[in-house]
Design an enzyme around this catalytic site. Structure first.
Site, short mmCIF file in Angstrom:
data_model
loop_
_atom_site.label_atom_id
_atom_site.label_comp_id
_atom_site.label_asym_id
_atom_site.label_seq_id
_atom_site.Cartn_x
_atom_site.Cartn_y
_atom_site.Cartn_z
N TYR A 124 -1.52 -7.38 4.33
CA TYR A 124 -1.86 -8.38 5.33
C TYR A 124 -3.23 -8.15 5.95
O TYR A 124 -3.66 -8.90 6.82
CB TYR A 124 -0.77 -8.42 6.41
CG TYR A 124 0.54 -8.96 5.91
CD1 TYR A 124 0.99 -10.22 6.30
CD2 TYR A 124 1.33 -8.23 5.04
CE1 TYR A 124 2.20 -10.73 5.84
CE2 TYR A 124 2.53 -8.72 4.57
CZ TYR A 124 2.96 -9.97 4.98
OH TYR A 124 4.16 -10.47 4.51
N LYS A 171 7.68 3.06 -1.14
CA LYS A 171 7.63 3.03 -2.60
C LYS A 171 6.72 4.17 -3.09
O LYS A 171 5.87 4.02 -3.96
CB LYS A 171 7.10 1.68 -3.09
CG LYS A 171 7.30 1.43 -4.58
CD LYS A 171 8.76 1.32 -4.97
CE LYS A 171 8.90 0.98 -6.46
NZ LYS A 171 10.31 0.96 -6.90
N ASP A 204 13.39 -0.82 -3.05
CA ASP A 204 14.36 -1.58 -3.84
C ASP A 204 15.78 -1.07 -3.63
O ASP A 204 16.73 -1.86 -3.55
CB ASP A 204 13.98 -1.60 -5.33
CG ASP A 204 13.42 -0.28 -5.82
OD1 ASP A 204 12.55 0.28 -5.15
OD2 ASP A 204 13.85 0.18 -6.90
N ASP A 228 8.18 -7.27 6.40
CA ASP A 228 8.31 -8.71 6.43
C ASP A 228 9.55 -9.14 5.64
O ASP A 228 10.36 -9.96 6.10
CB ASP A 228 7.05 -9.34 5.83
CG ASP A 228 6.96 -10.84 6.07
OD1 ASP A 228 7.84 -11.40 6.76
OD2 ASP A 228 5.99 -11.45 5.59
#
Length: 338
Positions: A124, A171, A204, A228
């Site tokens: 972002y 991640k 995930d 988000d």
């Protein structure tokens, strides 16, 4: 003494739900001098820009704002005003609780988790460009400074709300430098909070675990894009974006907002559900020190939602926006006199 608060009505259904929330706050006995400011489509129409400098200045002066939903074009048009506000005002922490609402049927019961999202960087940051025709590069920025302050916010939140665990979502198995930095920083901050257990979970896997059993989480902290997505997922576990609040916090400024869309298809029809903005407003009142009024407003809202006859249409009821606001306001007034 009246509180000075900026008000961004928003686009689409924004003016209707902000009017409803103002009505309920007044019924709760809180005096607010509202300072209307422009942002979004209405700002473009009246000021020629989606985020006028006057709006930023006003919010810096009042230090608090309540914001309705703002429209953001997909793939074209002006940059997201929501992102612009967060970056201009350094609202680095997004606080998104997701809690089961009695009477609102969902797949899970007793969900009570908090998603803490870093709000100012990651993808972002808006740093993208065309390398050659047909190839675009976007830069995902992760800094130690921003990672540290959001980690501290997450652990302080856990203490404030008596949570025993914080889960860092990342991640780092693939993004070894960027998410590796984020995870390492959260681990370092955790050393100052020996009373709180730190877990970590790959993004995930976290998504899978949330839809299988969300009650295994208490506070989750993560970078911008993951936050988000996961905060919306968490909202879906308790009834959707229409029933979940949001607060954006900086060092000395806070904006409380509805995170759902502008619903142009029902705008102006007195059909919108103001629950999300109302719950955000209760967070705002607590931020302002109006604890009793905030608790009465939330209690009145929850009591009204338990009755299928006094819900708005999106939750299976028959009340209009204004009728719903009147019903909650009356319950607030009764709670105050009682």
């Amino acid at each position: 003494m009246a509180h000075n608060v900026c008000l961004i009505e928003g686009d689409g259904i924004g003016p209707e739900i902000t009017a409803a929330v103002k009505r309920i706050i007044e019924a709760a006995g809180v005096s607010i001098d509202w300072r209307p400011v422009l942002a979004g489509v209405s700002a473009v129409e009246k000021a020629g820009t989606p985020l006028p400098p006057e709006t930023i200045l006003a919010i810096k002066e009042t230090k608090v704002a309540l914001k309705g939903p703002l429209a953001t074009a997909i793939g074209k048009g002006f940059r997201s005003v929501n992102v612009g506000l967060r970056q201009e005002l350094q609202l680095y922490a997004n606080f998104r609780p997701a809690r089961t609402i009695p009477g609102v049927k969902t797949r899970f019961e007793e969900v009570d988790l908090i998603v803490i999202r870093e709000n100012t960087e990651g993808l972002y940051s808006g740093l993208e460009h065309t390398v050659v025709p047909g190839v675009v590069e976007s830069l995902r920025v992760i800094s130690e400074k921003a990672s540290r302050r959001i980690a501290i916010f997450a652990f302080e939140t856990a203490r404030k709300y008596n949570r025993k665990t914080v889960t860092c979502v990342h991640k780092a198995n693939i993004l070894k430098l960027s998410d590796g930095l984020f995870l390492d920083t959260v681990n370092e901050v955790a050393k100052d909070y020996p009373d709180i257990e730190l877990n970590d979970c790959i993004i995930d896997a976290a998504a899978m675990k949330l839809v299988m059993d969300p009650t295994q989480f208490e506070v989750l902290v993560m970078e911008n894009l993951f936050g988000d997505i996961v905060s919306d997922l968490a909202s879906g576990l308790v009834g959707g974006l229409g029933v979940t609040p949001s607060g954006n916090y900086g060092a000395d400024v806070a904006i409380f907002e509805a995170v759902h869309g502008t619903a142009p298809d029902i705008a102006g029809k007195d059909l919108a559900n103001p629950t999300a903005l109302l719950l955000s407003a209760t967070m705002m009142l607590k931020h302002l020190g109006e604890m009793d009024a905030a608790d009465r407003m939330e209690g009145a809202l929850l009591s009204v939602l338990q009755n299928p006859e006094t819900r708005t249409g999106d939750l299976g009821g028959k009340l209009s926006t204004s009728q719903f606001a009147d019903t909650v306001a009356e319950a607030c007034a009764v709670g105050s006199s009682g």
